[in-house]
Design a protein around this motif. Structure first.
Motif, PDB file in Angstrom:
ATOM      1  N   SER A   4     -18.786  -3.646  55.674  1.00  0.00           N
ATOM      2  CA  SER A   4     -17.694  -4.124  54.831  1.00  0.00           C
ATOM      3  C   SER A   4     -18.023  -4.010  53.339  1.00  0.00           C
ATOM      4  O   SER A   4     -17.139  -4.159  52.496  1.00  0.00           O
ATOM      5  CB  SER A   4     -17.340  -5.572  55.168  1.00  0.00           C
ATOM      6  N   LEU A   5     -19.283  -3.730  53.006  1.00  0.00           N
ATOM      7  CA  LEU A   5     -19.709  -3.601  51.612  1.00  0.00           C
ATOM      8  C   LEU A   5     -20.152  -2.184  51.271  1.00  0.00           C
ATOM      9  O   LEU A   5     -20.755  -1.962  50.230  1.00  0.00           O
ATOM     10  CB  LEU A   5     -20.865  -4.579  51.325  1.00  0.00           C
ATOM     11  N   SER A  12     -27.425  -6.278  48.054  1.00  0.00           N
ATOM     12  CA  SER A  12     -26.014  -6.194  48.421  1.00  0.00           C
ATOM     13  C   SER A  12     -25.616  -7.334  49.352  1.00  0.00           C
ATOM     14  O   SER A  12     -24.606  -8.004  49.136  1.00  0.00           O
ATOM     15  CB  SER A  12     -25.729  -4.851  49.091  1.00  0.00           C
ATOM     16  N   LYS A  13     -26.426  -7.560  50.362  1.00  0.00           N
ATOM     17  CA  LYS A  13     -26.125  -8.607  51.343  1.00  0.00           C
ATOM     18  C   LYS A  13     -26.180  -9.991  50.706  1.00  0.00           C
ATOM     19  O   LYS A  13     -25.275 -10.813  50.906  1.00  0.00           O
ATOM     20  CB  LYS A  13     -27.124  -8.523  52.500  1.00  0.00           C
ATOM     21  N   HIS A  55     -25.791 -10.961  47.580  1.00  0.00           N
ATOM     22  CA  HIS A  55     -24.799 -11.248  46.540  1.00  0.00           C
ATOM     23  C   HIS A  55     -23.419 -10.674  46.849  1.00  0.00           C
ATOM     24  O   HIS A  55     -22.534 -10.732  46.004  1.00  0.00           O
ATOM     25  CB  HIS A  55     -25.308 -10.739  45.189  1.00  0.00           C
ATOM     26  N   LYS A  56     -23.268 -10.107  48.062  1.00  0.00           N
ATOM     27  CA  LYS A  56     -21.980  -9.524  48.492  1.00  0.00           C
ATOM     28  C   LYS A  56     -21.486  -8.479  47.491  1.00  0.00           C
ATOM     29  O   LYS A  56     -20.314  -8.460  47.108  1.00  0.00           O
ATOM     30  CB  LYS A  56     -20.922 -10.615  48.689  1.00  0.00           C
ATOM     31  N   ASP A 112     -24.247  -3.516  55.201  1.00  0.00           N
ATOM     32  CA  ASP A 112     -23.078  -4.178  55.768  1.00  0.00           C
ATOM     33  C   ASP A 112     -21.894  -3.224  55.618  1.00  0.00           C
ATOM     34  O   ASP A 112     -21.559  -2.812  54.506  1.00  0.00           O
ATOM     35  CB  ASP A 112     -22.842  -5.483  55.005  1.00  0.00           C
TER      36      ASP A 112
END
Length: 132
Positions: free
Chosen positions: A95-96, A71-72, A74-75, A93
């Motif tokens: 925000s994700l 996740s971090k 590749h956002k 994160d």
């Protein structure tokens, strides 16, 4: 539009499934390392740029082992219940990270993902119905 389903790994050493329609995709679980997920997707000609979310079924390590790094790196947003996140001790994160509730329908571009509660030896397990 039809859906492509690819098992990137299944079993006690990690679970990760790709489901997409050619334009957009999701991953169900990320129980293998980020590097191994990237390698297997490349091998199959699948792009992580199409992945709009990672949906987590439950907190067992063979379902969440690679999710934070993937996740971090590749956002990619992670969809997870609050209880699963807490019991999985995941460092995501903020925000994700998105929570969902049973029977909630989540729309990601042309895909809809519906969370279905299930019985399993986990705190708040769900399966997902993905439609295009």
């Amino acid at each position: 539009m039809s859906l492509l389903v690819a098992s990137l790994n299944s079993g006690s050493n990690g679970n990760c499934y790709y489901i997409g329609n050619g334009d957009v995709a999701v991953l169900i679980d990320a129980g293998i390392s980020a590097r191994e997920t990237e390698r297997r997707m490349k091998q199959l000609g699948l792009s992580l740029k199409r992945v709009k979310g990672i949906f987590i079924t439950h907190e067992h390590s063979d379902h969440i082992g690679g999710v934070a790094k993937l996740s971090k790196r590749h956002k990619i947003p992670v969809y997870i219940t609050q209880a699963t996140r807490l019991h999985g001790n995941l460092q995501l994160d903020e925000s994700l990270c998105y929570t969902f509730k049973p029977h909630e329908v989540i729309a990601l571009d042309e895909l809809t993902i519906t969370a279905i509660p299930k019985k399993h030896d986990a705190i708040d397990p769900h399966s997902f119905v993905v439609a295009s």
